[in-house]
Design an enzyme around this catalytic site. Structure first.
Site, PDB file in Angstrom:
ATOM      1  N   ASP A 178       8.664  -6.019   4.223  1.00  0.00           N
ATOM      2  CA  ASP A 178       9.337  -5.057   3.331  1.00  0.00           C
ATOM      3  C   ASP A 178       9.433  -5.548   1.898  1.00  0.00           C
ATOM      4  OD1 ASP A 178       9.848  -3.403   5.566  1.00  0.00           O
ATOM      5  OD2 ASP A 178      11.553  -4.669   6.072  1.00  0.00           O
ATOM      6  N   HIS A 199       4.534   0.853   5.799  1.00  0.00           N
ATOM      7  CA  HIS A 199       4.479   0.738   4.347  1.00  0.00           C
ATOM      8  C   HIS A 199       4.930   2.058   3.762  1.00  0.00           C
ATOM      9  CE1 HIS A 199       2.369  -2.905   4.380  1.00  0.00           C
ATOM     10  NE2 HIS A 199       1.178  -2.437   4.649  1.00  0.00           N
TER      11      HIS A 199
HETATM   12  P1  GDP Z   1       6.195  -3.098   2.623  1.00  0.00           P
HETATM   13  O1  GDP Z   1       6.369  -2.995   4.084  1.00  0.00           O
HETATM   14  O2  GDP Z   1       6.088  -4.522   2.152  1.00  0.00           O
HETATM   15  O3  GDP Z   1       5.144  -2.219   2.058  1.00  0.00           O
HETATM   16  O4  GDP Z   1       7.552  -2.601   1.976  1.00  0.00           O
HETATM   17  P2  GDP Z   1       8.209  -1.163   2.048  1.00  0.00           P
HETATM   18  O5  GDP Z   1       7.288  -0.080   2.359  1.00  0.00           O
HETATM   19  O6  GDP Z   1       9.460  -1.268   2.862  1.00  0.00           O
HETATM   20  O7  GDP Z   1       8.576  -1.013   0.513  1.00  0.00           O
HETATM   21  C1  GDP Z   1       9.825  -1.246   0.065  1.00  0.00           C
HETATM   22  C2  GDP Z   1      10.413  -0.053  -0.606  1.00  0.00           C
HETATM   23  O8  GDP Z   1      10.512  -0.379  -1.959  1.00  0.00           O
HETATM   24  C3  GDP Z   1       9.664   1.250  -0.560  1.00  0.00           C
HETATM   25  O9  GDP Z   1      10.597   2.305  -0.441  1.00  0.00           O
HETATM   26  C4  GDP Z   1       8.926   1.314  -1.898  1.00  0.00           C
HETATM   27  O10 GDP Z   1       8.702   2.615  -2.362  1.00  0.00           O
HETATM   28  C5  GDP Z   1       9.909   0.623  -2.752  1.00  0.00           C
HETATM   29  N1  GDP Z   1       9.378  -0.102  -3.893  1.00  0.00           N
HETATM   30  C6  GDP Z   1       8.231  -0.840  -4.008  1.00  0.00           C
HETATM   31  N2  GDP Z   1       8.164  -1.425  -5.204  1.00  0.00           N
HETATM   32  C7  GDP Z   1       9.302  -1.064  -5.862  1.00  0.00           C
HETATM   33  C8  GDP Z   1       9.841  -1.386  -7.153  1.00  0.00           C
HETATM   34  O11 GDP Z   1       9.280  -2.136  -7.929  1.00  0.00           O
HETATM   35  N3  GDP Z   1      11.057  -0.823  -7.459  1.00  0.00           N
HETATM   36  C9  GDP Z   1      11.744  -0.015  -6.619  1.00  0.00           C
HETATM   37  N4  GDP Z   1      12.914   0.473  -7.011  1.00  0.00           N
HETATM   38  N5  GDP Z   1      11.267   0.283  -5.400  1.00  0.00           N
HETATM   39  C10 GDP Z   1      10.073  -0.238  -5.022  1.00  0.00           C
END
Ligand code: GDP
Length: 431
Positions: A12, A40
């Site tokens: 995440d 994701h």
């Molecule tokens: P992954 O499994 O590593 O891809 O992580 P997630 O899908 O859980 O992504 C984490 C959350 O953070 C998602 O809701 C993204 O849209 C959000 N997100 C990613 N980068 C950023 C950022 O730079 N700022 C903010 N506010 N949200 C982000």
């Protein structure tokens, strides 16, 4: 040329967005491990999507998306995911599935549920997607490769043989209804017709693509600390989350991986059980959880509230090292703008001694965080495009983290959108 995008921590970290961005410049995007247990989140011109099995390249018409041999392939989930894209007007992506990928069987999901219920309070916090029983069977050599769907006689015999064994558990350990081999065989035949258009020798496909000079992106799931060898065993996932495994799970030579982009989030979050040294609780945690990510820190697949904490530099330095990081992508920095002061974990105190080296699990359970408090920047940083335009305290935060972990932060994400990104000398881009 092969690049990998992987996580430094517990997952995440915001890999989806970075992969989506880099997929734009890639010909092929490959999932090489894990299954539909994690997700994701991607926000793009078509809307907001939670992908579980499909590689993040599916939104571009120039990319081929590959489900590699290392993946736990849940065929009905994959089909549903493809349909959900089509339903929202995303053009049909070009998808290839490795003929050596193994399939999550319906009984893997049942066994996962039953085992979690049996363990009750001592459970691993599984998402009950069948991943642990799947990989157990793969290494016990009683899994099913996609290629096996094409020899129906042998398949029938194998299903019967395996049901015999699984039914001992169903009857005597879990006291649940027995598996019916004929039903399972019929399900597999349905799976066969579902995957038929996509199946091929993806390793050979990648070999040829690399010879032609194509760009390949390996997309990791979860992060270093969930790796079964190098993570917080046994509170880990069941397949390797490290970039090195990308070579195996995609079927390419390890020396082809030239760039390893490790994603680090500006604070910590974790799902499931296990030691989490910099975890915070109460109102402080609730506020970070609510403001975190995009719409709060709740699981993309399960909706479970995530555990949150301050950035753990001990874990992150280790997580970056185990990945073989060439570039760090530092994400979700915008979320910290509300804090007057930002604590970060710079060491672990274990039995009265302070260390910055990440220990094994039994030592980790005893670790207490050594915190350093950095000044906050108290403003919105979304919309900023240049590193120099970030508030001074924000830059200081980034530079402190970089120095502590020892790997260059070349990408900074300051919002969930695709273009909310600041390059810091990444690939010659200095803006
Ligand atoms: P992954 O499994 O590593 O891809 O992580 P997630 O899908 O859980 O992504 C984490 C959350 O953070 C998602 O809701 C993204 O849209 C959000 N997100 C990613 N980068 C950023 C950022 O730079 N700022 C903010 N506010 N949200 C982000």
């Amino acid at each position: 040329m092969v690049k990998a995008i992987v996580g430094a921590n517990w997952g995440d970290e915001g890999k989806g967005k970075i992969t989506d961005m880099l997929a734009k410049e890639s010909d092929i995007v490959v999932r090489f491990q894990g299954g539909a247990n994690a997700g994701h989140t991607i926000i793009n011109n078509y809307g907001k999507f939670a992908l579980h099995t499909l590689p993040s390249g599916v939104f571009y018409d120039h990319t081929t998306s590959i489900i590699g041999n290392g993946v736990a392939l849940n065929i009905p989930v994959l089909m549903k995911e493809i349909q959900s894209l089509l339903d929202r007007d995303v053009p049909m992506p070009k998808i290839l599935i490795s003929d050596r990928a193994q399939m999550v069987m319906p009984y893997h999901i049942l066994l996962d549920e039953y085992e979690e219920a049996r363990l009750a309070g001592k459970s691993f916090g599984s998402t009950k997607s069948g991943i642990a029983p799947f990989y157990s069977d793969k290494y016990a050599k009683i899994g099913f490769q996609v290629s096996e769907l094409y020899d129906e006689e042998a398949l029938k015999e194998k299903v019967e043989r395996i049901c015999l064994q699984k039914n001992v558990l169903m009857e005597h350990l879990y006291h649940k209804p027995l598996l019916n081999p004929e039903e399972i065989y019929n399900t597999l035949m349905e799976y066969k017709s579902m995957v038929a258009p996509y199946v091929c020798d993806t390793s050979l496909y990648l070999h040829n693509a690399l010879k032609e000079g194509k760009t390949v992106l390996l997309e990791g799931q979860l992060g270093s600390l969930k790796d079964p060898d190098h993570g917080i065993y046994p509170m880990v996932t069941s397949s390797s989350t490290l970039a090195a495994y990308g070579a195996i799970g995609a079927g390419i030579p390890p020396y082809e991986i030239k760039e390893i982009i490790t994603v680090v989030k500006a604070y910590s979050s974790a799902v499931g059980a296990g030691a989490f040294v910099s975890e915070i609780f109460g109102d402080e945690a609730e506020e970070l959880r609510r403001r975190g990510g995009d719409g709060g820190e709740y699981g993309a697949t399960t909706g479970r509230p995530r555990r949150v904490g301050w950035l753990d530099l001990v874990a992150t330095k280790y997580g970056c090292r185990m990945q073989g990081t060439t570039d760090v992508a530092f994400t979700v920095l915008d979320v910290l703008g509300y804090l007057d002061e930002i604590p970060v974990c710079v060491g672990y105190e274990i039995d009265g001694e302070v260390t910055t080296d990440f220990p094994t699990t039994s030592q980790l359970e005893k670790a207490k965080p050594v915190l350093k408090v950095l000044p906050g920047w108290k403003c919105e940083i979304r919309g900023i495009k240049k590193y120099e335009d970030l508030p001074e305290n924000c830059r200081k935060y980034v530079e402190f983290v970089e120095e502590q972990i020892g790997y260059p932060i070349r990408l900074i994400s300051n919002g969930p959108g695709r273009d909310e990104i600041i390059y810091r000398g990444f690939e010659g881009k200095t803006e």
